[in-house]
Design a protein around this motif. Structure first.
Motif, short mmCIF file in Angstrom:
data_model
loop_
_atom_site.label_atom_id
_atom_site.label_comp_id
_atom_site.label_asym_id
_atom_site.label_seq_id
_atom_site.Cartn_x
_atom_site.Cartn_y
_atom_site.Cartn_z
N LYS A 139 -3.84 6.28 -7.26
CA LYS A 139 -3.18 5.76 -6.06
C LYS A 139 -4.20 5.16 -5.10
O LYS A 139 -4.03 4.05 -4.58
CB LYS A 139 -2.42 6.90 -5.36
CG LYS A 139 -1.29 7.54 -6.14
CD LYS A 139 -0.75 8.73 -5.35
CE LYS A 139 0.32 9.50 -6.09
NZ LYS A 139 1.62 8.83 -6.03
N ARG B 280 -5.81 1.88 -6.23
CA ARG B 280 -4.90 0.75 -6.04
C ARG B 280 -4.91 0.30 -4.58
O ARG B 280 -4.92 -0.90 -4.28
CB ARG B 280 -3.48 1.16 -6.47
CG ARG B 280 -2.39 0.13 -6.19
CD ARG B 280 -2.67 -1.18 -6.89
NE ARG B 280 -1.63 -2.15 -6.63
CZ ARG B 280 -1.79 -3.46 -6.79
NH1 ARG B 280 -2.95 -3.94 -7.21
NH2 ARG B 280 -0.80 -4.28 -6.54
N VAL B 281 -4.94 1.26 -3.66
CA VAL B 281 -4.99 0.94 -2.23
C VAL B 281 -6.27 0.17 -1.90
O VAL B 281 -6.24 -0.82 -1.17
CB VAL B 281 -4.89 2.22 -1.39
CG1 VAL B 281 -5.20 1.93 0.08
CG2 VAL B 281 -3.50 2.84 -1.51
N ILE C 6 -2.80 3.38 7.36
CA ILE C 6 -2.89 3.74 5.94
C ILE C 6 -3.36 5.18 5.79
O ILE C 6 -2.85 5.94 4.95
CB ILE C 6 -3.84 2.77 5.22
CG1 ILE C 6 -3.29 1.34 5.28
CG2 ILE C 6 -4.04 3.20 3.76
CD1 ILE C 6 -4.27 0.29 4.78
N MET D 132 -1.72 8.31 3.83
CA MET D 132 -2.53 9.04 2.85
C MET D 132 -2.52 10.54 3.12
O MET D 132 -2.43 11.35 2.19
CB MET D 132 -3.98 8.54 2.90
CG MET D 132 -4.27 7.31 2.08
SD MET D 132 -6.05 6.96 2.09
CE MET D 132 -6.11 5.66 0.85
N LEU E 193 0.97 4.26 -2.73
CA LEU E 193 0.75 5.67 -2.42
C LEU E 193 1.94 6.54 -2.81
O LEU E 193 1.77 7.71 -3.16
CB LEU E 193 0.47 5.84 -0.92
CG LEU E 193 -0.88 5.32 -0.43
CD1 LEU E 193 -0.96 5.39 1.09
CD2 LEU E 193 -2.02 6.13 -1.06
N ILE F 19 0.83 -1.20 0.00
CA ILE F 19 0.00 0.00 0.00
C ILE F 19 0.87 1.25 0.00
O ILE F 19 0.59 2.22 -0.73
CB ILE F 19 -0.95 -0.03 1.22
CG1 ILE F 19 -2.04 -1.07 0.99
CG2 ILE F 19 -1.56 1.35 1.46
CD1 ILE F 19 -2.98 -1.24 2.15
N THR F 20 1.92 1.24 0.80
CA THR F 20 2.82 2.40 0.83
C THR F 20 3.48 2.59 -0.52
O THR F 20 3.63 3.71 -1.00
CB THR F 20 3.89 2.22 1.92
OG1 THR F 20 3.25 2.01 3.17
CG2 THR F 20 4.79 3.44 2.00
#
Length: 555
Positions: A27, A30-31, A157, A161, A17, A13-14
């Motif tokens: 972005k 996708r997360v 998360i 973000m 982002l 996830i990172t």
């Protein structure tokens, strides 16, 4: 979800982002896809629009474009609005039994969702920063422990973000400023980089530069207005340097610093024998500026008798030396400056109205630093390089906390105060970095700027620890082992602290660029499997992941 799977998910996830994609929506989509793979369905990202004061869905998994457009909530309205307003996570075990679940997108039948749980967390940076939006997801209810894990995962998360959103918005604002500047350049033909001494890229300073360019080639009298310390003398110097008189003298006179008895002889000179002690002729500042430019700073402080004599110089270009009988003709371009309210001074009778109109031919207002904060980082960089070179210091960077303190401060002394602040910090910095403790007490306390830290002891200590971690990892170029050595701790303890603040995926660089072509994270060595746990907690053997339950009705 076990620790290894959670770390792998956070890594992916990172990576999504922090990808090079310029827009936020890809972005976030996708997360949400990655969260769906972890069991959280119908993920939604809603951001706050300051213009309309609404939360608007900008990314969603399982919603059509029309359904997304319906997803708008005011602060305090529905689950999203309440989460945003309270700045705290919301957990709903059953959306069918909760009146706050508005189903405004009309994308589900809540009557048939009695066992569907909903989790919503605010998107905000650590500390007392503003809430930027909300991150939500749902799953089949599987007990309170699972909900607690979901809140913890989504909160981490959401913190990443928030940093991505703030960076994107700052970059967008900077691009708008650049485009505005280019538009002004294109329409006026001004090249701001060619005007010396004028530092600034904000629209306010672009307007100053345009006026400087417009008036510099003429001999029109210029009146510079603005608060003390805004750089009026630098602008006057820029006008002279861009004029046809640039090869001639540029003479500055601080009218407020001259004693009343010496103002006339300083400005217009005197002849031998004009008064006791006048053993020879003396040239005045106007004669010295003949052919060039004379800058009259603090012209509003001139005594009334001198205002009459200055008016004659402006009207006829003639000066009368003290004790002389014949006038002398001078050709000096006059630039005056003041921080006095001349209109008010005229009403009070301390400034002549006719002199005001003689000086106010081409007024230029220099904005205070608090009204052009976009230039602060540019000025900091300029002063750091200048004073590092002048004083033989090897200062290469300014910490994020120091920059935040300087950009939040109101700077009543304007650019002059900022310059003195940076000079002090350069002299105190011993490790090549200007940190918060190197700034003057006024900035450190934040009393005059309204930036004093507020909150509980635990919150303040957490904020301070976060700043230490960010600086250490930045200095170590994202290498965990190197940062741990500098902080005199172990990589395992440091990894735990980074994970605690939601910084691990943001600041830790992939080891030696190890990454599969598919973008998957390489397997973690056993020596690092315990990273992220407290130092007192032993590494437990990892159990096999339980089989994933088949979810009912994802959409």
């Amino acid at each position: 979800m076990n620790d290894t799977r959670a770390i792998d998910l956070l890594f992916d996830i990172t990576h999504a982002l922090l990808s090079d994609h310029k827009e936020l929506e890809p972005k976030f989509n996708r997360v949400l896809k990655l969260l769906q793979g972890a069991g959280l369905q119908r993920g939604v990202v809603a951001l706050h629009d300051e213009g309309t004061n609404e939360l608007r869905i900008v990314a969603a998994n399982g919603l059509t474009a029309a359904q997304r457009r319906k997803g708008r909530y005011l602060p305090g309205e529905g689950v999203l609005g309440q989460t945003f307003e309270r700045k705290a996570p919301t957990v709903i075990p059953s959306i069918a039994d909760n009146d706050n679940f508005l189903n405004r997108t009309e994308s589900r039948d809540t009557a048939q969702a009695s066992n569907t749980a909903f989790v919503c967390v605010p998107i905000a940076t650590a500390g007392d920063g503003p809430v930027l939006g909300t991150l939500c997801g749902e799953r089949i209810f599987d007990g309170d422990e699972q909900m607690t894990d979901d809140v913890r995962l989504l909160s981490i998360i959401a913190a990443v973000m928030a940093d991505v959103i703030r960076t994107w918005r700052a970059h967008s604002a900077e691009m708008v400023e650049v485009l505005d500047r280019r538009e002004v350049q294109r329409s006026s033909g001004v090249s701001f980089d060619s005007i010396p001494n004028v530092l600034g890229t904000t629209r306010r300073m672009a307007e100053v530069a345009r006026l400087v360019e417009s008036v510099s080639r003429s001999d029109a009298t210029v009146l510079l207005r603005g608060e003390s310390g805004t750089g009026k003398e630098l602008v006057a110097s820029a006008i002279h340097a861009a004029s046809d008189r640039r090869g001639k003298p540029f003479i500055t006179v601080n009218c407020g610093a001259l004693p009343d008895k010496l103002v006339e002889t300083e400005l217009f000179g005197h002849v031998r024998g004009a008064f006791t002690g006048a053993s020879r002729d003396k040239q005045g500042r106007f004669q010295a500026a003949d052919g060039g430019t004379i800058f009259l700073d603090e012209v509003g402080e001139l005594p009334l008798p001198m205002q009459v004599k200055l008016l004659r110089v402006l009207a006829k270009g003639e000066v009368h030396p003290v004790g002389g009988t014949d006038p002398e003709h001078v050709s000096a371009r006059v630039i005056a400056a003041t921080n006095v309210d001349l209109e008010k001074a005229m009403d009070q009778g301390s400034f002549r109205e006719d002199l005001y109109y003689r000086l106010n031919v081409f007024p230029i207002f220099i904005p205070p630093l608090r009204e052009r904060k976009g230039d602060i980082t540019l000025l900091i960089d300029h002063f750091v390089r200048h004073y590092s070179k002048e004083h033989g210091r090897d200062v290469r960077r300014v910490s994020s906390q120091a920059i935040e303190m300087m950009t939040s401060y109101q700077w009543p002394g304007n650019v002059r105060e900022l310059e003195n602040c940076v000079l002090r910090a350069v002299l105190l910095a011993t490790e090549g970095t200007i940190r918060a403790q190197h700034l003057p007490p006024t900035l450190q306390t934040g009393l005059s700027s309204g930036t004093a830290l507020e909150g509980s002891f635990t919150e303040l200590m957490a904020t301070y620890e976060r700043e230490i971690l960010i600086d250490a990892m930045t200095d170590a170029e994202g290498i965990l082992k190197r940062a741990a050595e500098r902080l005199c701790t172990t990589p395992r303890v440091l990894a735990y602290r980074l994970k605690k603040h939601g910084l691990h995926g943001t600041l830790v660089r992939a080891r030696q660029g190890e990454q599969h072509p598919t973008g998957e994270r390489p397997a973690m060595p056993a020596a690092e499997a315990g990273a992220g746990r407290p130092p007192h907690e032993p590494v437990k053997p990892t159990k096999a992941a339980p089989p994933r339950r088949k979810l009912r009705g994802a959409n």
